[in-house]
Design a protein around this motif. Sequence first.
Motif, PDB file in Angstrom:
ATOM      1  N   ASP A 156      49.514  34.621  37.381  1.00 41.24           N
ATOM      2  CA  ASP A 156      48.412  34.296  36.818  1.00 41.24           C
ATOM      3  C   ASP A 156      46.910  34.802  37.230  1.00 41.24           C
ATOM      4  OD1 ASP A 156      46.928  32.113  35.325  1.00 41.24           O
ATOM      5  OD2 ASP A 156      46.514  31.089  36.992  1.00 41.24           O
ATOM      6  N   CYS A 157      47.101  34.994  38.702  1.00 40.05           N
ATOM      7  CA  CYS A 157      45.900  35.475  39.104  1.00 40.05           C
ATOM      8  C   CYS A 157      45.570  37.142  38.522  1.00 40.05           C
ATOM      9  CB  CYS A 157      45.951  35.831  40.650  1.00 40.05           C
ATOM     10  SG  CYS A 157      45.582  34.018  41.690  1.00 40.05           S
ATOM     11  N   GLN A 158      46.919  37.516  38.512  1.00 39.12           N
ATOM     12  CA  GLN A 158      46.783  39.043  37.899  1.00 39.12           C
ATOM     13  C   GLN A 158      46.072  39.026  36.487  1.00 39.12           C
ATOM     14  OE1 GLN A 158      47.808  41.944  39.358  1.00 39.12           O
ATOM     15  NE2 GLN A 158      47.317  43.276  37.685  1.00 39.12           N
ATOM     16  N   ARG A 159      46.476  38.102  35.593  1.00 39.83           N
ATOM     17  CA  ARG A 159      46.119  37.954  34.283  1.00 39.83           C
ATOM     18  C   ARG A 159      44.603  37.770  34.329  1.00 39.83           C
ATOM     19  NH1 ARG A 159      44.721  33.735  31.536  1.00 39.83           N
ATOM     20  NH2 ARG A 159      45.900  32.369  33.195  1.00 39.83           N
ATOM     21  N   ARG A 160      44.122  36.919  35.302  1.00 39.83           N
ATOM     22  CA  ARG A 160      42.757  36.353  35.028  1.00 39.83           C
ATOM     23  C   ARG A 160      41.944  37.428  35.673  1.00 39.83           C
ATOM     24  NH1 ARG A 160      41.869  31.821  38.465  1.00 39.83           N
ATOM     25  NH2 ARG A 160      43.625  32.090  39.682  1.00 39.83           N
ATOM     26  N   LEU A 161      42.523  38.244  36.713  1.00 42.48           N
ATOM     27  CA  LEU A 161      41.738  39.519  37.416  1.00 42.48           C
ATOM     28  C   LEU A 161      41.691  40.431  36.144  1.00 42.48           C
ATOM     29  CD1 LEU A 161      40.324  40.734  39.591  1.00 42.48           C
ATOM     30  CD2 LEU A 161      42.703  41.584  40.222  1.00 42.48           C
ATOM     31  N   GLN A 195      43.687  46.710  43.164  1.00 45.99           N
ATOM     32  CA  GLN A 195      44.508  45.207  42.578  1.00 45.99           C
ATOM     33  C   GLN A 195      45.265  45.264  41.390  1.00 45.99           C
ATOM     34  OE1 GLN A 195      45.672  43.215  45.241  1.00 45.99           O
ATOM     35  NE2 GLN A 195      44.643  44.676  46.331  1.00 45.99           N
ATOM     36  N   LEU A 196      44.843  45.773  40.438  1.00 49.70           N
ATOM     37  CA  LEU A 196      45.183  45.899  39.162  1.00 49.70           C
ATOM     38  C   LEU A 196      46.344  46.758  39.153  1.00 49.70           C
ATOM     39  CD1 LEU A 196      41.859  45.800  36.810  1.00 49.70           C
ATOM     40  CD2 LEU A 196      43.668  44.000  37.332  1.00 49.70           C
ATOM     41  N   VAL A 197      46.457  47.774  39.768  1.00 47.74           N
ATOM     42  CA  VAL A 197      47.545  48.890  39.913  1.00 47.74           C
ATOM     43  C   VAL A 197      49.001  47.964  40.223  1.00 47.74           C
ATOM     44  CG1 VAL A 197      48.461  50.905  40.616  1.00 47.74           C
ATOM     45  CG2 VAL A 197      46.032  50.531  40.049  1.00 47.74           C
ATOM     46  N   LYS A 198      48.623  47.213  41.241  1.00 51.74           N
ATOM     47  CA  LYS A 198      49.952  46.308  41.659  1.00 51.74           C
ATOM     48  C   LYS A 198      50.130  45.433  40.785  1.00 51.74           C
ATOM     49  CE  LYS A 198      48.237  46.656  46.600  1.00 51.74           C
ATOM     50  NZ  LYS A 198      48.084  45.842  47.512  1.00 51.74           N
TER      51      LYS A 198
END
Length: 111
Positions: A66-71, A107-110
Amino acid sequence: MADPRLRQLTIKTGVVKRLTKEKVVYEKEAVQQKDRIEKLKAAGEDEHVLRKQEEVLQEALMIIPDCQRRLAKAFEELSDFVKNEVELKETKEYETASQILEEAKLQLVKV
């Protein structure tokens, strides 16, 4: 009078910065929780305690996507804003936004 675009840039930069930090914290928490579970297993802890710790780990792991999606969404919004407002390039806010975008990109790469 202050440019309203600078205010928007500052807000969007803050969102990306916060979400980047939040994602890192949850990832660290998941790793720490895994270590805690391993130590409890090695110590022969009660099955109930282990189950509860596993639940905590699963919650942390569910939050990360969820954090990844929002980021990713906030990153895209800030990137578009920065690309469209090149005339603000000389401002401190623009430089900060560019720096935050570079940090968030890691952070988006991970995934």
